[in-house]
Design a protein around this motif. Sequence first.
Motif, PDB file in Angstrom:
ATOM      1  N   ALA A  87      -7.333  10.778  -2.319  1.00 15.19           N
ATOM      2  CA  ALA A  87      -8.447  10.039  -2.763  1.00 15.19           C
ATOM      3  C   ALA A  87      -8.692  10.430  -4.354  1.00 15.19           C
ATOM      4  CB  ALA A  87      -9.516  10.416  -2.038  1.00 15.19           C
ATOM      5  N   THR A  91     -16.546   9.593  -1.643  1.00 12.85           N
ATOM      6  CA  THR A  91     -17.709   8.538  -1.632  1.00 12.85           C
ATOM      7  C   THR A  91     -18.679   8.938  -0.598  1.00 12.85           C
ATOM      8  OG1 THR A  91     -16.775   7.254   0.384  1.00 12.85           O
ATOM      9  CG2 THR A  91     -15.877   6.419  -1.882  1.00 12.85           C
ATOM     10  N   ASP A  92     -19.921   8.474  -0.688  1.00 14.27           N
ATOM     11  CA  ASP A  92     -20.886   8.649   0.204  1.00 14.27           C
ATOM     12  C   ASP A  92     -20.581   8.271   1.657  1.00 14.27           C
ATOM     13  OD1 ASP A  92     -22.741   9.254  -1.886  1.00 14.27           O
ATOM     14  OD2 ASP A  92     -23.970   7.177  -1.893  1.00 14.27           O
ATOM     15  N   ALA A  93     -19.773   7.193   1.827  1.00 17.67           N
ATOM     16  CA  ALA A  93     -19.342   6.798   3.111  1.00 17.67           C
ATOM     17  C   ALA A  93     -18.266   8.100   3.636  1.00 17.67           C
ATOM     18  CB  ALA A  93     -18.341   5.334   3.085  1.00 17.67           C
ATOM     19  N   MET A  94     -17.845   8.658   2.898  1.00 19.87           N
ATOM     20  CA  MET A  94     -16.556   9.669   3.376  1.00 19.87           C
ATOM     21  C   MET A  94     -17.564  10.860   3.891  1.00 19.87           C
ATOM     22  SD  MET A  94     -13.845   9.278   0.301  1.00 19.87           S
ATOM     23  CE  MET A  94     -13.040  10.874   0.646  1.00 19.87           C
ATOM     24  N   GLN A 132     -11.529   6.933   6.101  1.00 14.18           N
ATOM     25  CA  GLN A 132     -12.745   6.284   5.305  1.00 14.18           C
ATOM     26  C   GLN A 132     -12.460   6.197   4.002  1.00 14.18           C
ATOM     27  OE1 GLN A 132     -15.657   5.082   6.821  1.00 14.18           O
ATOM     28  NE2 GLN A 132     -15.880   4.330   4.782  1.00 14.18           N
ATOM     29  N   ALA A 133     -11.605   6.962   3.545  1.00 10.27           N
ATOM     30  CA  ALA A 133     -11.088   7.091   2.120  1.00 10.27           C
ATOM     31  C   ALA A 133     -10.201   5.813   1.863  1.00 10.27           C
ATOM     32  CB  ALA A 133     -10.356   8.078   1.520  1.00 10.27           C
ATOM     33  N   ALA A 135     -10.473   3.268   3.786  1.00 12.54           N
ATOM     34  CA  ALA A 135     -11.229   2.058   4.055  1.00 12.54           C
ATOM     35  C   ALA A 135     -12.129   1.666   2.928  1.00 12.54           C
ATOM     36  CB  ALA A 135     -12.202   2.411   5.288  1.00 12.54           C
ATOM     37  N   ASP A 136     -12.470   2.576   1.968  1.00  9.31           N
ATOM     38  CA  ASP A 136     -13.326   2.513   0.808  1.00  9.31           C
ATOM     39  C   ASP A 136     -12.482   2.060  -0.363  1.00  9.31           C
ATOM     40  OD1 ASP A 136     -15.606   3.293   2.475  1.00  9.31           O
ATOM     41  OD2 ASP A 136     -15.654   5.250   1.362  1.00  9.31           O
ATOM     42  N   GLY A 137     -11.211   2.138  -0.063  1.00 16.33           N
ATOM     43  CA  GLY A 137     -10.204   1.791  -1.117  1.00 16.33           C
ATOM     44  C   GLY A 137      -9.940   2.972  -2.449  1.00 16.33           C
ATOM     45  N   VAL A 138     -10.454   4.057  -1.800  1.00 22.35           N
ATOM     46  CA  VAL A 138     -10.199   5.104  -2.975  1.00 22.35           C
ATOM     47  C   VAL A 138      -8.815   6.050  -2.614  1.00 22.35           C
ATOM     48  CG1 VAL A 138     -12.469   5.119  -3.578  1.00 22.35           C
ATOM     49  CG2 VAL A 138     -11.891   6.737  -1.896  1.00 22.35           C
TER      50      VAL A 138
END
Length: 159
Positions: A87, A91-94, A132-133, A135-138
């Motif tokens: 990553a 992210t916050d989502a992570m 999640q990383a 999924a977030d594209g990072v």
Amino acid sequence: MIGTSGQHGAFSEAVVRTMAQATGRPVIFPLSNPVSRAEAHPADLARWSAGRALVGTGSPFGIAGVTQVNNIYIFPGVGLGALAAGADRVTDAMFMAAARTLGTMGGDDTLLPPIERLREVALDIAVAVAAQAAADGVATPDAAIDRDTIAAQMWTPTY
């Protein structure tokens, strides 16, 4: 209650006693650092709740039965998951994925898993964070985000 205000005394005796009257097992996390900025002292929380509060702190207080919950449960898995995914940022989502995963790992009588399961906790959180990383594209596009690959990246202390 979860304290992240950095305001010593934010969890007052009146508030804690009211909470303890309303619920049999209040959950109170004064997470601010350092100890001088914690929203309440664990000994006070125990006294004000007649010993019924489940207390987790953000600083080490050195009190038996009181665990520093912010660093020990979440951060190792977040770091491992971010590294495994390659990553470029967290992210916050992570962090939310990490928190949700941890939330499923307590027992019938406990909010958090036992300390003896920390490696398993870190691995489960790392898998969720890496996914999640992606999924977030990072995440790095070619990152292998599976349990076995991530487990192989865990550091094992040997002395």
